[in-house]
Design a protein around this motif. Structure first.
Motif, short mmCIF file in Angstrom:
data_model
loop_
_atom_site.label_atom_id
_atom_site.label_comp_id
_atom_site.label_asym_id
_atom_site.label_seq_id
_atom_site.Cartn_x
_atom_site.Cartn_y
_atom_site.Cartn_z
N ALA A 282 -3.78 11.80 3.99
CA ALA A 282 -2.98 11.90 2.87
C ALA A 282 -3.86 12.72 1.57
N ALA A 283 -5.17 12.53 1.88
CA ALA A 283 -5.72 13.52 0.68
C ALA A 283 -5.85 14.87 0.83
N GLU A 284 -5.68 15.28 2.17
CA GLU A 284 -5.63 16.94 2.56
C GLU A 284 -4.44 17.24 2.05
N SER A 285 -3.29 16.49 2.25
CA SER A 285 -1.91 17.15 2.04
C SER A 285 -1.35 16.54 0.49
N CYS A 286 -2.10 15.92 -0.24
CA CYS A 286 -1.80 15.59 -1.36
C CYS A 286 -0.55 14.70 -1.77
N ARG A 287 -0.60 13.86 -0.56
CA ARG A 287 0.44 12.77 -0.51
C ARG A 287 0.16 11.40 -0.60
N PRO A 288 1.15 10.66 -1.28
CA PRO A 288 0.69 9.24 -1.76
C PRO A 288 0.53 8.27 -0.41
N ILE A 289 -0.49 7.61 -0.50
CA ILE A 289 -1.05 6.71 0.79
C ILE A 289 0.13 6.14 1.09
N MET A 290 1.03 5.54 0.30
CA MET A 290 2.08 4.79 0.37
C MET A 290 2.78 5.51 1.66
N ASP A 291 3.08 6.79 1.66
CA ASP A 291 3.83 7.45 2.79
C ASP A 291 3.21 7.11 4.20
N TYR A 292 2.10 6.71 4.32
CA TYR A 292 1.44 6.39 5.69
C TYR A 292 1.45 4.88 5.77
N LEU A 293 2.31 4.07 5.38
CA LEU A 293 2.30 2.69 5.24
C LEU A 293 2.41 2.25 6.91
N HIS A 294 3.35 2.88 7.83
CA HIS A 294 3.61 2.35 8.95
C HIS A 294 2.66 3.01 9.94
N LEU A 295 1.89 3.96 9.56
CA LEU A 295 1.10 4.61 10.36
C LEU A 295 -0.50 4.34 10.51
N GLY A 296 -0.87 3.25 9.98
CA GLY A 296 -2.22 2.79 9.90
C GLY A 296 -2.70 1.81 8.85
N SER A 297 -3.84 1.56 8.75
CA SER A 297 -4.24 0.39 7.90
C SER A 297 -4.45 0.76 6.37
N ALA A 298 -4.68 2.13 5.94
CA ALA A 298 -5.00 2.49 4.73
C ALA A 298 -4.07 1.87 3.57
N ARG B 119 -12.30 -9.53 -1.74
CA ARG B 119 -11.70 -10.23 -0.13
C ARG B 119 -11.17 -9.15 0.73
N THR B 120 -10.41 -8.50 0.01
CA THR B 120 -9.77 -6.98 0.67
C THR B 120 -10.86 -6.23 1.21
N LYS B 121 -10.79 -5.85 2.45
CA LYS B 121 -11.82 -4.74 3.27
C LYS B 121 -11.09 -3.55 3.43
N MET B 122 -11.44 -2.38 2.98
CA MET B 122 -10.97 -1.12 3.08
C MET B 122 -11.24 -0.62 4.44
N ARG B 123 -10.39 -0.80 5.34
CA ARG B 123 -10.89 -0.18 6.80
C ARG B 123 -10.96 1.04 6.96
N MET B 124 -11.55 1.56 8.04
CA MET B 124 -11.88 2.88 8.28
C MET B 124 -10.33 3.49 9.07
N SER B 125 -9.82 4.59 8.46
CA SER B 125 -8.49 4.88 8.88
C SER B 125 -8.37 6.42 8.74
N ALA B 126 -7.84 7.13 9.73
CA ALA B 126 -7.60 8.36 9.73
C ALA B 126 -6.42 9.06 8.68
N ASN B 127 -5.78 7.96 8.22
CA ASN B 127 -4.64 8.23 7.35
C ASN B 127 -4.94 8.64 5.86
N MET B 128 -6.15 8.15 5.49
CA MET B 128 -6.67 8.24 4.10
C MET B 128 -7.10 9.78 4.04
N PRO B 129 -7.80 10.49 5.16
CA PRO B 129 -8.17 11.65 4.80
C PRO B 129 -7.00 12.60 5.12
#
Length: 293
Positions: free
Chosen positions: A239-255, A227-237
């Motif tokens: 996070a990956a480029e900086s080796c940071r947890p995606i949870m660090d971006y919780l209030h910055l986007g949908s990822a 049911r959950t759809k993984m939306r397009m988000s600039a926060n995922m790249p």
């Protein structure tokens, strides 16, 4: 311990992003998670490790170190990393009598063959991963190869990311054929659990059209569509480029919120609940969800 394979035989469908999101969200919800980078490109390792690791999975195959010594601990989750040397396994995909691979297989699993290498190390009693982890999540290569066969044979369940394209659906069909072949030729109990919609955007007509094709695949093979759809988000790249947890971006986007809801749906399908009540995680009509405050 449950071993989950994230796979699609087409590249660019969001396999690595799905592994990163699911692993980090499950850790955030209190579960012990090991990510396994079984793709020679090493994208998962690059997204989780700021510095090159001392040991990688290839060292374990070569018996240069123990499995536990090859595991790196990060804020995202633990990881068994890889390097491009893993591609050497593919060199023997059409010739399993190739000397170095044959020796490697015999060193670990006797005469059962190279297809059991990954399963052998993840399930070995001396490694005792079950005492360390609740979930092992494998990121595999987007191709039909001995590496993919290894991942299928090692896994308990399979999740298949699918982007809005016919080629991505073709990749799922090809992978499902690989699973059918694995059941026929190898000792495996792997089950295909379902499809995860990735790179979602309601603006794309192709996505709306592709939903019909995905629904047809789910009906044909009796698998679920998350049911959950993984939306397009600039926060995922980011996070990956900086080796940071995606949870660090919780209030910055949908990822991050999509990652949490994916993990909650994943747990619900196993009749499991979050061990940690992360802020915003609650029950609604008997279902665990995350809702940003």
């Amino acid at each position: 311990m449950e071993i989950i394979l994230v796979a699609n035989e087409k590249g660019g469908t969001g396999k690595t992003s799905t592994v990163l999101c699911l692993a980090n969200a499950l850790k955030t919800l209190g579960y012990r998670v090991l990510a396994v980078d079984f793709d020679p490109s090493g994208n998962l390792s690059n997204a989780m490790l700021q510095e090159p690791p001392e040991h990688v999975i290839y060292d374990v195959f070569r018996r240069r170190c123990s499995l536990r010594d090859a595991i790196s601990h990060t804020d995202i989750a633990d990881i068994l990393p890889t390097v491009r040397e893993l591609a050497e396994l593919n060199g023997a995909a059409n010739d399993l009598e190739e000397k170095s691979l044959n020796q490697l297989a015999n060193a670990w699993v006797g005469k059962r063959g190279a297809e059991y290498l990954l399963s052998a190390i993840l399930r070995a009693e001396e490694n005792d991963l079950e005492s360390l982890y609740d979930f092992v999540i494998i990121d595999s290569a987007p191709s039909d190869s001995i590496i993919v066969t290894n991942a299928i044979v090692a896994a308990d369940k399979v999740l298949m990311p699918c982007e809005p394209s016919l080629s991505s659906q073709d990749g799922i069909h090809m992978f499902l054929n690989s699973v059918i072949a694995a059941h026929r030729y190898y000792t495996t109990q792997v089950q295909v659990e379902g499809i995860i919609l990735t790179k979602y955007s309601q603006q794309y007509k192709s996505y709306r059209e592709s939903l019909q094709g995905i629904a047809a695949i789910c009906q044909q093979f009796h698998i679920r569509c998350y049911r959950t759809k993984m939306r397009m988000s600039a926060n995922m790249p980011a996070a990956a480029e900086s080796c940071r947890p995606i949870m660090d971006y919780l209030h910055l986007g949908s990822a991050a919120s999509d990652a949490l809801n994916l993990a909650l749906e994943f747990l619900c399908s196993r009749n499991m609940e979050p061990k940690v009540l992360y802020p915003g995680v609650h029950k609604e009509d008997g279902t665990w969800i995350f809702q940003r405050s």
